[in-house]
Design a protein around this motif. Structure first.
Motif, PDB file in Angstrom:
ATOM      1  N   ILE A 100       0.835  -1.195   0.000  1.00  0.00           N
ATOM      2  CA  ILE A 100       0.000   0.000   0.000  1.00  0.00           C
ATOM      3  C   ILE A 100       0.870   1.245   0.000  1.00  0.00           C
ATOM      4  O   ILE A 100       0.563   2.239  -0.641  1.00  0.00           O
ATOM      5  CB  ILE A 100      -0.931  -0.024   1.232  1.00  0.00           C
ATOM      6  CG1 ILE A 100      -1.967  -1.125   1.071  1.00  0.00           C
ATOM      7  CG2 ILE A 100      -1.612   1.303   1.415  1.00  0.00           C
ATOM      8  CD1 ILE A 100      -2.867  -1.254   2.266  1.00  0.00           C
ATOM      9  N   ALA A 101       1.994   1.177   0.720  1.00  0.00           N
ATOM     10  CA  ALA A 101       2.851   2.354   0.808  1.00  0.00           C
ATOM     11  C   ALA A 101       3.401   2.746  -0.550  1.00  0.00           C
ATOM     12  O   ALA A 101       3.510   3.929  -0.854  1.00  0.00           O
ATOM     13  CB  ALA A 101       3.998   2.083   1.779  1.00  0.00           C
ATOM     14  N   ILE A 102       3.731   1.758  -1.374  1.00  0.00           N
ATOM     15  CA  ILE A 102       4.339   2.159  -2.633  1.00  0.00           C
ATOM     16  C   ILE A 102       3.315   2.443  -3.714  1.00  0.00           C
ATOM     17  O   ILE A 102       3.607   3.122  -4.682  1.00  0.00           O
ATOM     18  CB  ILE A 102       5.333   1.115  -3.160  1.00  0.00           C
ATOM     19  CG1 ILE A 102       4.631  -0.174  -3.526  1.00  0.00           C
ATOM     20  CG2 ILE A 102       6.406   0.863  -2.144  1.00  0.00           C
ATOM     21  CD1 ILE A 102       5.551  -1.150  -4.168  1.00  0.00           C
ATOM     22  N   SER A 103       2.096   1.916  -3.577  1.00  0.00           N
ATOM     23  CA  SER A 103       1.178   2.090  -4.685  1.00  0.00           C
ATOM     24  C   SER A 103       0.041   3.038  -4.380  1.00  0.00           C
ATOM     25  O   SER A 103      -0.471   3.674  -5.272  1.00  0.00           O
ATOM     26  CB  SER A 103       0.601   0.744  -5.091  1.00  0.00           C
ATOM     27  OG  SER A 103       0.038   0.140  -3.971  1.00  0.00           O
ATOM     28  N   ASN A 104      -0.361   3.135  -3.133  1.00  0.00           N
ATOM     29  CA  ASN A 104      -1.563   3.883  -2.824  1.00  0.00           C
ATOM     30  C   ASN A 104      -1.310   4.688  -1.567  1.00  0.00           C
ATOM     31  O   ASN A 104      -1.824   4.377  -0.509  1.00  0.00           O
ATOM     32  CB  ASN A 104      -2.710   2.888  -2.609  1.00  0.00           C
ATOM     33  CG  ASN A 104      -4.049   3.579  -2.638  1.00  0.00           C
ATOM     34  OD1 ASN A 104      -4.126   4.771  -2.896  1.00  0.00           O
ATOM     35  ND2 ASN A 104      -5.090   2.834  -2.377  1.00  0.00           N
ATOM     36  N   THR A 105      -0.477   5.699  -1.664  1.00  0.00           N
ATOM     37  CA  THR A 105      -0.015   6.398  -0.464  1.00  0.00           C
ATOM     38  C   THR A 105      -1.163   7.045   0.302  1.00  0.00           C
ATOM     39  O   THR A 105      -1.096   7.180   1.518  1.00  0.00           O
ATOM     40  CB  THR A 105       0.991   7.485  -0.857  1.00  0.00           C
ATOM     41  OG1 THR A 105       1.632   7.088  -2.049  1.00  0.00           O
ATOM     42  CG2 THR A 105       2.024   7.659   0.219  1.00  0.00           C
ATOM     43  N   ASN A 106      -2.207   7.440  -0.402  1.00  0.00           N
ATOM     44  CA  ASN A 106      -3.377   8.002   0.277  1.00  0.00           C
ATOM     45  C   ASN A 106      -3.912   7.061   1.327  1.00  0.00           C
ATOM     46  O   ASN A 106      -4.237   7.450   2.439  1.00  0.00           O
ATOM     47  CB  ASN A 106      -4.496   8.264  -0.737  1.00  0.00           C
ATOM     48  CG  ASN A 106      -4.259   9.532  -1.493  1.00  0.00           C
ATOM     49  OD1 ASN A 106      -3.526  10.391  -1.026  1.00  0.00           O
ATOM     50  ND2 ASN A 106      -4.874   9.657  -2.643  1.00  0.00           N
ATOM     51  N   CYS A 107      -3.993   5.799   0.929  1.00  0.00           N
ATOM     52  CA  CYS A 107      -4.548   4.797   1.821  1.00  0.00           C
ATOM     53  C   CYS A 107      -3.706   4.673   3.077  1.00  0.00           C
ATOM     54  O   CYS A 107      -4.214   4.616   4.191  1.00  0.00           O
ATOM     55  CB  CYS A 107      -4.593   3.471   1.065  1.00  0.00           C
ATOM     56  SG  CYS A 107      -5.623   2.247   1.827  1.00  0.00           S
ATOM     57  N   LEU A 108      -2.389   4.661   2.900  1.00  0.00           N
ATOM     58  CA  LEU A 108      -1.520   4.538   4.071  1.00  0.00           C
ATOM     59  C   LEU A 108      -1.650   5.762   4.965  1.00  0.00           C
ATOM     60  O   LEU A 108      -1.603   5.671   6.191  1.00  0.00           O
ATOM     61  CB  LEU A 108      -0.068   4.378   3.620  1.00  0.00           C
ATOM     62  CG  LEU A 108       0.894   3.980   4.738  1.00  0.00           C
ATOM     63  CD1 LEU A 108       0.588   2.591   5.212  1.00  0.00           C
ATOM     64  CD2 LEU A 108       2.322   4.070   4.277  1.00  0.00           C
ATOM     65  N   TYR A 109      -1.826   6.907   4.344  1.00  0.00           N
ATOM     66  CA  TYR A 109      -2.018   8.119   5.125  1.00  0.00           C
ATOM     67  C   TYR A 109      -3.268   8.018   5.979  1.00  0.00           C
ATOM     68  O   TYR A 109      -3.270   8.383   7.162  1.00  0.00           O
ATOM     69  CB  TYR A 109      -2.120   9.301   4.149  1.00  0.00           C
ATOM     70  CG  TYR A 109      -2.306  10.647   4.804  1.00  0.00           C
ATOM     71  CD1 TYR A 109      -3.502  11.340   4.668  1.00  0.00           C
ATOM     72  CD2 TYR A 109      -1.297  11.215   5.554  1.00  0.00           C
ATOM     73  CE1 TYR A 109      -3.679  12.568   5.249  1.00  0.00           C
ATOM     74  CE2 TYR A 109      -1.468  12.442   6.147  1.00  0.00           C
ATOM     75  CZ  TYR A 109      -2.661  13.109   5.993  1.00  0.00           C
ATOM     76  OH  TYR A 109      -2.841  14.325   6.580  1.00  0.00           O
ATOM     77  N   MET A 110      -4.338   7.507   5.375  1.00  0.00           N
ATOM     78  CA  MET A 110      -5.575   7.357   6.124  1.00  0.00           C
ATOM     79  C   MET A 110      -5.414   6.357   7.260  1.00  0.00           C
ATOM     80  O   MET A 110      -5.907   6.559   8.367  1.00  0.00           O
ATOM     81  CB  MET A 110      -6.705   6.903   5.195  1.00  0.00           C
ATOM     82  CG  MET A 110      -7.090   7.959   4.175  1.00  0.00           C
ATOM     83  SD  MET A 110      -8.602   7.515   3.341  1.00  0.00           S
ATOM     84  CE  MET A 110      -8.037   7.432   1.664  1.00  0.00           C
ATOM     85  N   ILE A 111      -4.694   5.283   6.987  1.00  0.00           N
ATOM     86  CA  ILE A 111      -4.492   4.277   8.039  1.00  0.00           C
ATOM     87  C   ILE A 111      -3.698   4.872   9.179  1.00  0.00           C
ATOM     88  O   ILE A 111      -4.035   4.722  10.366  1.00  0.00           O
ATOM     89  CB  ILE A 111      -3.763   3.040   7.477  1.00  0.00           C
ATOM     90  CG1 ILE A 111      -4.636   2.308   6.468  1.00  0.00           C
ATOM     91  CG2 ILE A 111      -3.373   2.100   8.593  1.00  0.00           C
ATOM     92  CD1 ILE A 111      -3.941   1.164   5.800  1.00  0.00           C
ATOM     93  N   SER A 112      -2.622   5.592   8.876  1.00  0.00           N
ATOM     94  CA  SER A 112      -1.781   6.105   9.948  1.00  0.00           C
ATOM     95  C   SER A 112      -2.492   7.178  10.743  1.00  0.00           C
ATOM     96  O   SER A 112      -2.287   7.312  11.946  1.00  0.00           O
ATOM     97  CB  SER A 112      -0.454   6.622   9.401  1.00  0.00           C
ATOM     98  OG  SER A 112      -0.671   7.575   8.413  1.00  0.00           O
ATOM     99  N   ASN A 113      -3.386   7.920  10.077  1.00  0.00           N
ATOM    100  CA  ASN A 113      -4.189   8.881  10.832  1.00  0.00           C
ATOM    101  C   ASN A 113      -5.133   8.186  11.777  1.00  0.00           C
ATOM    102  O   ASN A 113      -5.368   8.644  12.903  1.00  0.00           O
ATOM    103  CB  ASN A 113      -4.998   9.758   9.878  1.00  0.00           C
ATOM    104  CG  ASN A 113      -4.270  11.037   9.578  1.00  0.00           C
ATOM    105  OD1 ASN A 113      -3.853  11.729  10.491  1.00  0.00           O
ATOM    106  ND2 ASN A 113      -4.064  11.310   8.319  1.00  0.00           N
ATOM    107  N   LYS A 114      -5.685   7.097  11.317  1.00  0.00           N
ATOM    108  CA  LYS A 114      -6.655   6.396  12.156  1.00  0.00           C
ATOM    109  C   LYS A 114      -6.000   5.796  13.376  1.00  0.00           C
ATOM    110  O   LYS A 114      -6.557   5.803  14.462  1.00  0.00           O
ATOM    111  CB  LYS A 114      -7.305   5.289  11.330  1.00  0.00           C
ATOM    112  CG  LYS A 114      -8.352   4.562  12.079  1.00  0.00           C
ATOM    113  CD  LYS A 114      -9.430   4.049  11.174  1.00  0.00           C
ATOM    114  CE  LYS A 114     -10.635   3.645  12.006  1.00  0.00           C
ATOM    115  NZ  LYS A 114     -11.557   2.813  11.310  1.00  0.00           N
ATOM    116  N   ILE A 115      -4.775   5.260  13.207  1.00  0.00           N
ATOM    117  CA  ILE A 115      -4.195   4.581  14.365  1.00  0.00           C
ATOM    118  C   ILE A 115      -3.573   5.547  15.347  1.00  0.00           C
ATOM    119  O   ILE A 115      -3.371   5.211  16.499  1.00  0.00           O
ATOM    120  CB  ILE A 115      -3.133   3.532  13.943  1.00  0.00           C
ATOM    121  CG1 ILE A 115      -2.005   4.181  13.134  1.00  0.00           C
ATOM    122  CG2 ILE A 115      -3.772   2.414  13.186  1.00  0.00           C
ATOM    123  CD1 ILE A 115      -1.002   3.186  12.668  1.00  0.00           C
TER     124      ILE A 115
END
Lengths: 117, 210
Positions: A100-115
């Motif tokens: 996810i980090a290399i292909s869909n950085t938005n998603c990782l951003y959302m995950i890290s905000n949530k945690i």
């Protein structure tokens, strides 16, 4: 005892080994006795490295996740992020996170905000 | 705040994204093992590393059709219209699913090789319940740990064996050699759809900006 010729028994065995080692460099694919030894070493290395492969990929994923998290700027540290991941009961593993980090950085951003909340 | 760009995550399967099969998976994950098609060659999976998608693009079929004869203009316009009609935008959704203790990123329409699912016969419809994450282009549904009521529908395509792996054990100077071949059973499933996530609280980039 009657005389028995050995025929092609040994040759058949050696051709199989030679075929296996046909792409090796230099005498390792040409001379019979060397070829036999190199085939054994190749198979042993493959067996050992199948176990190592699991370790080295996990290292790669951790490095990638670390880099992505530091770049994103939400939490900056891999170990703290993983701790938060466990506290928040997310089951995603490092392979998926690295992908996810290399292909869909938005998603990782959302995950890290949530945690981090 | 830095702007983030969605890199070719949802590119059509013909364009090679950095998402290749579960490279690790073949041996393993996934790619290995993946484990792709979607996954880059890094994922183990496999070894079985990542998956190898066999999505057949419709483009190849439509472009073969036009006749290369006289009346080039009309033919060209016909081809243009044809290709426009042939490609309705798919939803562009992905899910992270856990099967056999391993996690895979899954797209509708692609296939996946996993550990052998006992009791599944060919052409069985399967529902995978352990969905850890669902993402679309704009929103993600992050499961804690599972997205409730989400289901990934799949069809079992094939129950086969992985390529043979030779387990060779050898101790030097001790006259000990063992030569063992091993083929791990696997199941190939094709993902048909992802459902049941609409009611789950979604996270979007806009909601985070506040």
């Amino acid at each position: 005892m009657t005389r028995i010729r050995r025929g092609y028994v040994a040759r058949r065995r050696r051709t199989k080994i030679r075929l296996f080692a046909s792409t090796f460099r230099g005498t390792h694919s040409r001379l019979t006795r060397t070829t036999i030894q190199q085939k054994i070493r190749a198979l042993v290395s493959a067996h050992r490295d199948r176990g190592r492969q699991k370790r080295s990929f996990r290292r790669l994923w951790i490095t990638r996740i670390n880099a992505a998290i530091r770049e994103m700027g939400v939490s900056y540290i891999y170990s703290i992020s993983i701790n938060d991941l466990y506290k928040r009961q997310l089951l995603l593993n490092r392979k998926i996170l690295a992908q996810i980090a290399i292909s869909n950085t938005n998603c990782l951003y959302m995950i890290s905000n949530k945690i981090i909340k | 705040m830095a702007t983030f760009t969605t890199v070719s995550f949802f590119s059509t399967p013909t364009t090679t994204a950095s998402l290749t099969s579960n490279f690790k998976n073949q041996s393993f994950f996934v790619s290995k093992t993946n484990k792709p098609t979607f996954f880059s060659p890094i994922s183990l999976t496999c070894s079985p590393l990542l998956q190898k998608s066999s999505y057949v693009s419709k483009f190849s079929e439509t472009e073969a059709l036009p006749v290369i004869e006289s009346q080039p203009d009309s033919e060209l316009t016909q081809v243009a219209e044809f290709t426009d009609v042939e490609t309705p935008k798919p939803e562009q959704i992905f899910a992270v699913v856990m099967i056999g203790g391993r996690q895979y990123i899954v797209f509708p329409g692609r296939f996946l090789t996993t550990q052998r699912l006992k009791g599944a016969n060919v052409n069985d419809k399967i529902i995978l319940n352990k969905v850890l994450l669902i993402g679309t282009k704009t929103t993600t549904y992050i499961g804690q740990p599972v997205v409730t009521n989400a289901a990934v529908h799949a069809v079992v395509e094939d129950q086969g064996l992985n390529p043979k792996v030779i387990v060779y054990k050898y101790k030097k100077k001790k006259n000990y050699r063992r030569n063992i071949g091993h083929r791990q059973p696997n199941t190939r499933i094709r993902i048909t759809g992802i459902t049941g996530y609409q009611d789950f609280p979604a996270v979007t980039l806009d909601s985070l900006k506040h």
